[in-house]
Design a protein around this motif. Structure first.
Motif, PDB file in Angstrom:
ATOM      1  N   GLY A 126      33.733  31.911  39.280  1.00  0.00           N
ATOM      2  CA  GLY A 126      33.604  32.025  40.854  1.00  0.00           C
ATOM      3  C   GLY A 126      33.087  30.998  41.561  1.00  0.00           C
ATOM      4  O   GLY A 126      32.766  29.929  40.932  1.00  0.00           O
ATOM      5  N   CYS A 130      27.751  30.759  46.284  1.00  0.00           N
ATOM      6  CA  CYS A 130      28.357  32.162  46.396  1.00  0.00           C
ATOM      7  C   CYS A 130      27.257  32.978  47.541  1.00  0.00           C
ATOM      8  O   CYS A 130      26.514  32.423  47.893  1.00  0.00           O
ATOM      9  CB  CYS A 130      28.388  32.901  45.095  1.00  0.00           C
ATOM     10  N   GLY A 134      28.191  38.134  46.098  1.00  0.00           N
ATOM     11  CA  GLY A 134      29.117  37.595  45.167  1.00  0.00           C
ATOM     12  C   GLY A 134      28.213  37.455  43.919  1.00  0.00           C
ATOM     13  O   GLY A 134      28.569  38.102  42.730  1.00  0.00           O
ATOM     14  N   MET A 137      27.680  41.275  42.659  1.00  0.00           N
ATOM     15  CA  MET A 137      28.822  41.734  41.988  1.00  0.00           C
ATOM     16  C   MET A 137      28.972  40.923  40.480  1.00  0.00           C
ATOM     17  O   MET A 137      29.120  41.454  39.527  1.00  0.00           O
ATOM     18  CB  MET A 137      29.959  41.411  42.650  1.00  0.00           C
ATOM     19  N   ALA A 138      28.701  39.727  40.405  1.00  0.00           N
ATOM     20  CA  ALA A 138      29.033  38.988  39.144  1.00  0.00           C
ATOM     21  C   ALA A 138      27.768  39.446  38.157  1.00  0.00           C
ATOM     22  O   ALA A 138      27.976  39.774  36.849  1.00  0.00           O
ATOM     23  CB  ALA A 138      28.723  37.618  39.455  1.00  0.00           C
ATOM     24  N   ILE A 160      28.282  32.240  40.719  1.00  0.00           N
ATOM     25  CA  ILE A 160      28.799  33.125  40.087  1.00  0.00           C
ATOM     26  C   ILE A 160      28.822  33.021  38.663  1.00  0.00           C
ATOM     27  O   ILE A 160      28.262  34.269  37.921  1.00  0.00           O
ATOM     28  CB  ILE A 160      30.458  33.398  40.574  1.00  0.00           C
ATOM     29  N   VAL A 236      35.345  36.198  40.957  1.00  0.00           N
ATOM     30  CA  VAL A 236      34.229  36.785  42.121  1.00  0.00           C
ATOM     31  C   VAL A 236      34.177  35.781  43.014  1.00  0.00           C
ATOM     32  O   VAL A 236      33.324  34.879  42.803  1.00  0.00           O
ATOM     33  CB  VAL A 236      32.823  37.098  41.546  1.00  0.00           C
ATOM     34  N   GLU A 237      34.728  35.691  44.207  1.00  0.00           N
ATOM     35  CA  GLU A 237      34.354  34.906  45.296  1.00  0.00           C
ATOM     36  C   GLU A 237      35.199  33.340  45.062  1.00  0.00           C
ATOM     37  O   GLU A 237      34.694  32.754  43.902  1.00  0.00           O
ATOM     38  CB  GLU A 237      33.023  34.620  45.702  1.00  0.00           C
ATOM     39  N   VAL A 261      37.803  40.348  42.460  1.00  0.00           N
ATOM     40  CA  VAL A 261      37.060  41.309  43.177  1.00  0.00           C
ATOM     41  C   VAL A 261      37.243  40.957  44.799  1.00  0.00           C
ATOM     42  O   VAL A 261      36.769  39.942  45.159  1.00  0.00           O
ATOM     43  CB  VAL A 261      35.540  41.064  42.796  1.00  0.00           C
ATOM     44  N   SER A 270      36.165  34.652  50.174  1.00  0.00           N
ATOM     45  CA  SER A 270      36.848  35.648  49.575  1.00  0.00           C
ATOM     46  C   SER A 270      38.409  35.346  49.789  1.00  0.00           C
ATOM     47  O   SER A 270      39.082  35.885  49.109  1.00  0.00           O
ATOM     48  CB  SER A 270      36.751  36.915  50.310  1.00  0.00           C
ATOM     49  N   THR A 285      36.767  46.360  40.898  1.00  0.00           N
ATOM     50  CA  THR A 285      35.511  46.651  41.509  1.00  0.00           C
ATOM     51  C   THR A 285      34.286  46.904  40.440  1.00  0.00           C
ATOM     52  O   THR A 285      33.189  46.754  41.084  1.00  0.00           O
ATOM     53  CB  THR A 285      35.655  47.633  42.638  1.00  0.00           C
TER      54      THR A 285
END
Length: 384
Positions: A126, A130, A134, A137-138, A160, A236-237, A261, A270, A285
């Protein structure tokens, strides 16, 4: 593969750039030893190769003349590493899907078996710049995948990539960093500690020989290795112009799973992910949804649903009577029976049941909703 062929491939990693399909075709047709001989042998000045201009051949010859494969082999050995060739027991055969763009070989740091790890691996990539969302999530995905026995593969970049590696390391799991430079170099320099930790706990791999610096083009070409090496790629992003999307598209071409994601629609970071999801990408997710795609048959993500409320446990007849009660005021059981089409005795029985459960109260001859019911009834769509 014989020692001479191996040394020739090591020498050619200083001659042919990663992903050069023309060079890969020569290598496939001639073999590494013969190709190197044509570049540095006594007759090399008069040798031609299909599709190569004289200017390009001159550059190849200059690079080949400076190559010292034994020095490079000693350098990677001093790091406790090794050089892998196609055909080696540890070679990940999924890289062969790249055809003539397949790496000539891989320099590897770390003690794990790359081939076995790659069979159960997922790429998490990603944006470098970020957001906190992000990065969260990563990190979460990297940690959760590692806890489930999956190898997290990324490029060791800021943002990411780093978050995914950190997540896997924090879970004491397996992670692989694919570099766009020599595996003896820490790039970016700020990730020297991270890359050293990955080499200790996981694997650091790359196509380029020791000491070689990255270039913008090498980053892009590195991404094809990440895509081919893994079972699937999670983005992710990413903005519209992003190297992460290059990885995702390479994964699509190779028939790998490609996932994204989702994030805020107001965020430019995004936008690229959402564009991917509008095409052939799959929304994920959490780690369960990822492993449902890339894992074995039967590795299903848990069913997603809201909490079970007390009202959900009522029988349909009781729910009809509860719905018929007005928001304010009491109603006689006979009127409720007519409104719901239920026999009087059954209506009365249901009311006493609802009273015991705390849903309704009795006021004289009438019944009404309790002041504090386990679940309040919402107004119908469009209001009363």
């Amino acid at each position: 593969m014989g020692d001479e062929e191996r040394l020739a491939r090591i020498a050619l990693t200083r001659v042919i750039e990663p992903g050069d399909e023309r060079g890969g075709r020569w290598l496939r047709e001639l073999g590494a030893r013969e190709l190197l001989c044509r570049l540095i042998g006594p007759e090399s000045a008069s040798v031609t190769l299909p599709g190569a201009t004289e200017r390009r051949l001159t550059g190849y010859r200059l690079r080949a003349a400076d190559a010292d494969p034994e020095r490079d082999l000693a350098a990677i050995g001093a790091l406790g590493g090794r050089f892998l060739c196609p055909g080696d027991a540890e070679w990940p055969t999924q890289l062969d899907d790249l055809g003539d763009a397949r790496p000539l070989g891989l320099y590897v740091r770390g003690v794990a078996d790359l081939r076995r790890w790659a069979l159960r691996s997922v790429a998490v990539v990603g944006a470098r710049a970020c957001t906190a969302y992000g990065a969260h999530m990563a990190t979460t995905l990297g940690s959760a995948l590692a806890e489930r026995g999956w190898v997290v593969v990324s490029g060791a970049a800021y943002g990411i990539d780093a978050a995914a590696h950190h997540g896997a390391l924090a879970a004491h799991g397996a992670t692989v960093a694919v570099l766009a430079c020599g595996v003896d170099r820490a790039y970016p320099a700020g990730h020297q500690v991270l890359i050293a930790r990955i080499a200790e706990q996981g694997l650091v791999i790359g196509e380029l020989p020791p000491g070689v610096h990255p270039t913008p083009g090498r980053f892009v070409l590195r991404n094809r290795v990440i895509a081919a090496l893994t079972r699937g790629t999670v983005v992710v992003e990413a903005e519209y112009r992003s190297g992460s999307l290059v990885t995702a598209r390479a994964a699509l071409r190779l028939g790998r799973y490609t996932m994204g994601v989702p994030g805020p629609v107001t965020s430019g970071l995004s936008a690229g992910v959402h564009e991917l999801l509008r095409g052939e990408g799959t929304v994920v997710t959490d780690a369960d949804e990822i492993t449902e795609l890339v894992g074995e048959i039967g590795a299903l993500a848990p069913e997603r649903r809201g909490p079970v409320l007390p009202r959900d446990l009522l029988e349909p007849a009781s729910t009809r009577i509860l719905d018929a009660l007005p928001a304010r005021g009491a109603v006689a059981p006979g009127r409720l029976a007519r409104l719901t089409g239920t026999a009087y005795d059954e209506t009365l029985g249901r009311l006493y049941e609802l009273h015991a459960l705390g849903f309704v109260e009795r006021h004289g001859d009438g019944w009404q909703l309790a002041a504090r019911t386990p679940i309040r009834r919402s107004a119908p769509e469009g209001g009363f």
